[in-house]
Design a protein around this motif. Sequence first.
Motif, PDB file in Angstrom:
ATOM      1  N   PHE A  90      44.399  94.032  74.515  1.00  0.00           N
ATOM      2  CA  PHE A  90      44.894  92.661  74.655  1.00  0.00           C
ATOM      3  C   PHE A  90      45.881  92.539  75.810  1.00  0.00           C
ATOM      4  O   PHE A  90      45.907  91.523  76.503  1.00  0.00           O
ATOM      5  CB  PHE A  90      45.507  92.172  73.347  1.00  0.00           C
ATOM      6  CG  PHE A  90      44.512  92.071  72.224  1.00  0.00           C
ATOM      7  CD1 PHE A  90      43.318  91.366  72.379  1.00  0.00           C
ATOM      8  CD2 PHE A  90      44.758  92.686  71.012  1.00  0.00           C
ATOM      9  CE1 PHE A  90      42.395  91.287  71.353  1.00  0.00           C
ATOM     10  CE2 PHE A  90      43.843  92.607  69.965  1.00  0.00           C
ATOM     11  CZ  PHE A  90      42.659  91.901  70.137  1.00  0.00           C
TER      12      PHE A  90
ATOM     13  N   SER B 177      45.527  90.310  79.259  1.00  0.00           N
ATOM     14  CA  SER B 177      46.597  89.390  79.633  1.00  0.00           C
ATOM     15  C   SER B 177      47.092  89.624  81.059  1.00  0.00           C
ATOM     16  O   SER B 177      48.065  89.018  81.488  1.00  0.00           O
ATOM     17  CB  SER B 177      47.773  89.519  78.657  1.00  0.00           C
ATOM     18  OG  SER B 177      47.379  89.140  77.370  1.00  0.00           O
TER      19      SER B 177
ATOM     20  N   ASP C 167      60.381  90.406  67.947  1.00  0.00           N
ATOM     21  CA  ASP C 167      59.163  90.376  67.131  1.00  0.00           C
ATOM     22  C   ASP C 167      58.572  91.775  67.062  1.00  0.00           C
ATOM     23  O   ASP C 167      58.620  92.539  68.027  1.00  0.00           O
ATOM     24  CB  ASP C 167      58.133  89.419  67.734  1.00  0.00           C
ATOM     25  CG  ASP C 167      58.561  87.971  67.649  1.00  0.00           C
ATOM     26  OD1 ASP C 167      59.386  87.636  66.768  1.00  0.00           O
ATOM     27  OD2 ASP C 167      58.079  87.162  68.463  1.00  0.00           O
TER      28      ASP C 167
ATOM     29  N   ASP D 292      44.835  87.850  66.149  1.00  0.00           N
ATOM     30  CA  ASP D 292      45.795  86.944  66.781  1.00  0.00           C
ATOM     31  C   ASP D 292      47.205  87.533  66.786  1.00  0.00           C
ATOM     32  O   ASP D 292      47.931  87.405  67.775  1.00  0.00           O
ATOM     33  CB  ASP D 292      45.808  85.587  66.070  1.00  0.00           C
ATOM     34  CG  ASP D 292      44.556  84.764  66.328  1.00  0.00           C
ATOM     35  OD1 ASP D 292      43.789  85.102  67.268  1.00  0.00           O
ATOM     36  OD2 ASP D 292      44.341  83.784  65.586  1.00  0.00           O
ATOM     37  N   ASN D 293      47.591  88.163  65.692  1.00  0.00           N
ATOM     38  CA  ASN D 293      48.932  88.746  65.603  1.00  0.00           C
ATOM     39  C   ASN D 293      49.110  89.914  66.569  1.00  0.00           C
ATOM     40  O   ASN D 293      50.131  90.022  67.251  1.00  0.00           O
ATOM     41  CB  ASN D 293      49.228  89.199  64.176  1.00  0.00           C
ATOM     42  CG  ASN D 293      49.388  88.049  63.212  1.00  0.00           C
ATOM     43  OD1 ASN D 293      49.696  86.921  63.607  1.00  0.00           O
ATOM     44  ND2 ASN D 293      49.174  88.311  61.943  1.00  0.00           N
TER      45      ASN D 293
ATOM     46  N   ALA E 251      47.285  90.580  69.268  1.00  0.00           N
ATOM     47  CA  ALA E 251      47.186  90.049  70.631  1.00  0.00           C
ATOM     48  C   ALA E 251      48.458  89.302  71.026  1.00  0.00           C
ATOM     49  O   ALA E 251      48.950  89.445  72.151  1.00  0.00           O
ATOM     50  CB  ALA E 251      45.973  89.137  70.756  1.00  0.00           C
ATOM     51  N   GLY E 252      49.004  88.529  70.101  1.00  0.00           N
ATOM     52  CA  GLY E 252      50.199  87.744  70.403  1.00  0.00           C
ATOM     53  C   GLY E 252      51.382  88.604  70.795  1.00  0.00           C
ATOM     54  O   GLY E 252      52.114  88.283  71.750  1.00  0.00           O
ATOM     55  N   LEU E 253      51.599  89.701  70.087  1.00  0.00           N
ATOM     56  CA  LEU E 253      52.718  90.585  70.424  1.00  0.00           C
ATOM     57  C   LEU E 253      52.465  91.295  71.756  1.00  0.00           C
ATOM     58  O   LEU E 253      53.376  91.429  72.576  1.00  0.00           O
ATOM     59  CB  LEU E 253      52.959  91.597  69.303  1.00  0.00           C
ATOM     60  CG  LEU E 253      54.181  92.496  69.452  1.00  0.00           C
ATOM     61  CD1 LEU E 253      55.470  91.693  69.658  1.00  0.00           C
ATOM     62  CD2 LEU E 253      54.313  93.416  68.238  1.00  0.00           C
TER      63      LEU E 253
ATOM     64  N   GLN F 278      50.688  90.107  74.232  1.00  0.00           N
ATOM     65  CA  GLN F 278      50.862  89.072  75.261  1.00  0.00           C
ATOM     66  C   GLN F 278      52.335  88.774  75.503  1.00  0.00           C
ATOM     67  O   GLN F 278      52.759  88.558  76.639  1.00  0.00           O
ATOM     68  CB  GLN F 278      50.098  87.815  74.855  1.00  0.00           C
ATOM     69  CG  GLN F 278      48.601  88.005  74.892  1.00  0.00           C
ATOM     70  CD  GLN F 278      47.836  86.976  74.075  1.00  0.00           C
ATOM     71  OE1 GLN F 278      48.403  86.139  73.366  1.00  0.00           O
ATOM     72  NE2 GLN F 278      46.503  87.034  74.151  1.00  0.00           N
ATOM     73  N   GLN F 279      53.121  88.795  74.439  1.00  0.00           N
ATOM     74  CA  GLN F 279      54.562  88.585  74.581  1.00  0.00           C
ATOM     75  C   GLN F 279      55.176  89.690  75.432  1.00  0.00           C
ATOM     76  O   GLN F 279      55.996  89.425  76.309  1.00  0.00           O
ATOM     77  CB  GLN F 279      55.212  88.524  73.205  1.00  0.00           C
ATOM     78  CG  GLN F 279      56.700  88.250  73.243  1.00  0.00           C
ATOM     79  CD  GLN F 279      57.332  88.238  71.856  1.00  0.00           C
ATOM     80  OE1 GLN F 279      56.701  88.504  70.849  1.00  0.00           O
ATOM     81  NE2 GLN F 279      58.610  87.942  71.805  1.00  0.00           N
TER      82      GLN F 279
ATOM     83  N   SER G 146      54.248  89.130  79.061  1.00  0.00           N
ATOM     84  CA  SER G 146      54.997  87.999  79.607  1.00  0.00           C
ATOM     85  C   SER G 146      56.427  88.388  79.951  1.00  0.00           C
ATOM     86  O   SER G 146      56.911  88.102  81.059  1.00  0.00           O
ATOM     87  CB  SER G 146      54.980  86.842  78.604  1.00  0.00           C
ATOM     88  OG  SER G 146      55.789  85.776  79.055  1.00  0.00           O
TER      89      SER G 146
END
Length: 189
Positions: A29, A33, A147, A171-172, A174-176, A178-179, A182
């Motif tokens: 992920f 990104s 997080d 989603d969880n 991938a979200g971390l 991606q964070q 970023s």
Amino acid sequence: MTAPKIIALAGSLRKDSFNQKLINEAARFALESGAEVEVIKLADLDLPMFDEDIESQGTPPGAQLLKDKLRAADGILLSSPEYNGSITAVLKNAIDWASRTEQGALPAFRNKVTALYASSPGGLGGLRGLNHVRDILSGIGSLVLADQLAVPAIHTLIDDNGRINDPLMVDNVAGLAQQLVSVASKLNQ
């Protein structure tokens, strides 16, 4: 803007480690990104237990490789199994080797953005051990994201190809990742 360099590793030596599978997914992920990602397996490094007598004879090649790769990275994806409510010995040993200062160079974890993951077949997903990992890394200068993600019942969420098969958990994870990408990108400007 240059793509951030991310190192992904799991604190396990086990061939079929759930945490290795989880960090492989997080790495995928992060790559999607826009990051440059390298997965490191601690089993491949042949790290002896940290000992200043060994260190005085020169840093072992695997420890030096880990240290150099972490120093060159902008961020770290890290998944830690929980052993008896804490961090694994192999992960703590790797951190001990990589955090040693040599020739005036900064320790490998200093100012590195780090995202923490854990997984377990149990109901807490390795959550208790993450507090110890956070304390250790924060204490040596890592910028640990607030997080974190503990994945319970991981054995029910990974398919035969090592992919997470639950959309919410995808989603969880991938979200971390991606964070992390970023934040590392913004700090890398």
